[in-house]
Design an enzyme around this catalytic site. Structure first.
Site, short mmCIF file in Angstrom:
data_model
loop_
_atom_site.label_atom_id
_atom_site.label_comp_id
_atom_site.label_asym_id
_atom_site.label_seq_id
_atom_site.Cartn_x
_atom_site.Cartn_y
_atom_site.Cartn_z
N ASP A 45 -52.95 -4.26 -63.95
CA ASP A 45 -51.53 -3.94 -63.92
C ASP A 45 -51.33 -2.45 -63.69
O ASP A 45 -51.84 -1.62 -64.45
CB ASP A 45 -50.87 -4.36 -65.23
CG ASP A 45 -49.38 -4.10 -65.25
OD1 ASP A 45 -48.62 -5.02 -64.95
OD2 ASP A 45 -48.99 -2.94 -65.56
N TYR A 50 -46.71 5.21 -62.22
CA TYR A 50 -47.90 5.65 -62.96
C TYR A 50 -48.69 6.71 -62.19
O TYR A 50 -49.52 7.40 -62.78
CB TYR A 50 -48.83 4.46 -63.27
CG TYR A 50 -48.24 3.37 -64.14
CD1 TYR A 50 -47.02 3.53 -64.80
CD2 TYR A 50 -48.92 2.17 -64.31
CE1 TYR A 50 -46.49 2.53 -65.58
CE2 TYR A 50 -48.40 1.16 -65.10
CZ TYR A 50 -47.18 1.33 -65.72
OH TYR A 50 -46.66 0.32 -66.50
N LYS A 75 -45.34 -2.27 -59.42
CA LYS A 75 -43.92 -2.34 -59.76
C LYS A 75 -43.08 -1.35 -58.94
O LYS A 75 -43.56 -0.27 -58.58
CB LYS A 75 -43.72 -2.04 -61.25
CG LYS A 75 -44.61 -2.86 -62.17
CD LYS A 75 -44.38 -2.51 -63.62
CE LYS A 75 -45.45 -3.09 -64.51
NZ LYS A 75 -46.72 -2.30 -64.46
N HIS A 108 -39.35 -2.68 -62.10
CA HIS A 108 -39.88 -2.08 -63.32
C HIS A 108 -38.84 -2.03 -64.46
O HIS A 108 -39.15 -2.32 -65.61
CB HIS A 108 -40.38 -0.66 -63.02
CG HIS A 108 -41.44 -0.18 -63.95
ND1 HIS A 108 -42.43 0.70 -63.57
CD2 HIS A 108 -41.69 -0.46 -65.24
CE1 HIS A 108 -43.22 0.95 -64.60
NE2 HIS A 108 -42.78 0.26 -65.63
N ILE A 229 -51.44 -7.10 -71.65
CA ILE A 229 -52.15 -6.11 -70.85
C ILE A 229 -52.48 -4.85 -71.67
O ILE A 229 -51.88 -3.79 -71.47
CB ILE A 229 -51.34 -5.73 -69.60
CG1 ILE A 229 -49.85 -5.49 -69.93
CG2 ILE A 229 -51.45 -6.81 -68.53
CD1 ILE A 229 -49.04 -4.89 -68.79
N LYS A 231 -54.29 -1.43 -72.76
CA LYS A 231 -54.75 -0.32 -71.93
C LYS A 231 -55.74 0.55 -72.71
O LYS A 231 -55.58 0.75 -73.92
CB LYS A 231 -53.55 0.51 -71.49
CG LYS A 231 -53.88 1.85 -70.84
CD LYS A 231 -53.64 3.01 -71.77
CE LYS A 231 -54.10 4.32 -71.11
NZ LYS A 231 -53.96 5.48 -72.02
N SER A 232 -56.78 1.02 -72.03
CA SER A 232 -57.68 2.01 -72.60
C SER A 232 -58.43 2.68 -71.47
O SER A 232 -58.60 2.09 -70.39
CB SER A 232 -58.68 1.36 -73.58
OG SER A 232 -59.55 2.35 -74.12
N ARG A 237 -63.92 0.48 -75.78
CA ARG A 237 -62.67 -0.15 -76.20
C ARG A 237 -62.22 -1.18 -75.17
O ARG A 237 -61.68 -2.23 -75.52
CB ARG A 237 -61.60 0.91 -76.40
CG ARG A 237 -60.30 0.40 -77.02
CD ARG A 237 -60.50 -0.10 -78.44
NE ARG A 237 -61.14 0.88 -79.29
CZ ARG A 237 -60.56 1.95 -79.83
NH1 ARG A 237 -59.28 2.17 -79.61
NH2 ARG A 237 -61.23 2.77 -80.61
N ASN A 241 -61.64 -5.01 -76.35
CA ASN A 241 -60.36 -5.70 -76.20
C ASN A 241 -60.49 -7.01 -75.45
O ASN A 241 -59.60 -7.87 -75.54
CB ASN A 241 -59.35 -4.80 -75.48
CG ASN A 241 -58.81 -3.68 -76.36
OD1 ASN A 241 -58.94 -3.71 -77.57
ND2 ASN A 241 -58.20 -2.69 -75.74
#
Length: 276
Positions: A45, A50, A75, A108, A229, A231-232, A237, A241
């Protein structure tokens, strides 16, 4: 590792656990996405705002995972609302990602003060019809925004991606989604890693299953039929996850986490007033 998928209302399948890239810098995006795909994620995603679509696309290409196995979401940003603008924005995202088609394209934010999300939605319908987006949906839309899309176009979004975690469950909105065949996708599923992951009720369930607090919360999303979703940018991690498919929460666990809901638990902006 095979992970569960959910059916969208257009017949597509979306992996239930994805990899978010919000606040991932461009220079770290390629490595993070490659690490996620190596760990088993198949949903990636991103978003134009971003600023990391180029890196995300590079990570996809470098991963060695066939493109047809990866579900890519991006998005439309608020400043690009409008019919022609949205068409151009999608093409720009595809160019940065170096993809011919995106699996899911979302509006978005509704930014209702601009009052152009209906025009943008008509553009997304065109993008789907022309094959530039396999599925189309929205993000951060409230019930009145969704109802307007349905009333004016008759085209139901495949997904609404919203802030959702045990502290802010948006049950009324989820129920609307369920009635209309819209999949609910959770952003900030871990409550941005703050008090939620230190909550004694969450830790109690984690100890019971010998899992981390984050793993328990992600399992809560999956067991509630949500797409999520996390995030890292840390490889360990990222892998941790994804290690949530070897256990399930029982009814008592889910009830305990459900009880944490707080109507004032929103962390991010309010979509009714957000204007940026």
């Amino acid at each position: 590792m095979t992970q569960p998928t959910l059916s969208l209302n257009d017949g597509s399948q979306i992996p239930q656990l994805g990899f978010g890239t919000w606040q991932t810098p461009e220079e770290k995006a390629a490595a993070s996405v490659s690490a996620a795909l190596a760990a088993g994620y198949r949903l990636i995603d991103t978003a134009s705002v971003y600023g990391n679509e180029t890196g995300v696309g590079e990570g996809i290409r470098n991963s060695g995972v066939p493109r047809e196995e990866i579900f890519v979401t991006t998005k439309l940003w608020n400043s690009q609302h409008g019919y022609d603008q949205a068409l151009r924005a999608c093409d720009e995202s595809l160019r940065r990602l170096r993809l011919d088609v995106v699996d899911l394209y979302l509006i978005h934010w509704p930014t209702p003060r601009r009052n152009r999300y209906l025009e943008s939605w008509r553009a997304l319908v065109t993008l789907k019809n022309e094959g530039r987006a396999r599925s189309i949906g929205v993000s951060n839309f409230q019930i009145p925004h969704l109802q307007r899309l349905l009333d004016e176009t008759g085209v139901v979004p495949a997904i609404n991606q919203i802030e959702l975690h045990p502290y802010f469950q948006q049950r009324t909105l989820q129920a609307f989604h369920a009635r209309h065949g819209i999949v609910t996708e959770s952003w900030s599923p871990l409550g941005q890693g703050g008090a939620l992951l230190r909550d004694e009720q969450v830790l109690r369930v984690a100890r019971k299953h010998q899992k981390t607090a984050a793993q328990v919360v992600l399992r809560w999303h999956l067991d509630n039929g949500l797409v999520t979703i996390p995030k890292s940018v840390h490889p360990e991690r990222i892998r941790e996850n994804f290690q949530v498919f070897d256990f399930r929460l029982d009814a008592e666990d889910i009830a305990l986490l459900d009880s944490l809901d707080n109507p004032k638990g929103r962390i991010g902006p309010d979509p009714d007033t957000a204007d940026f």
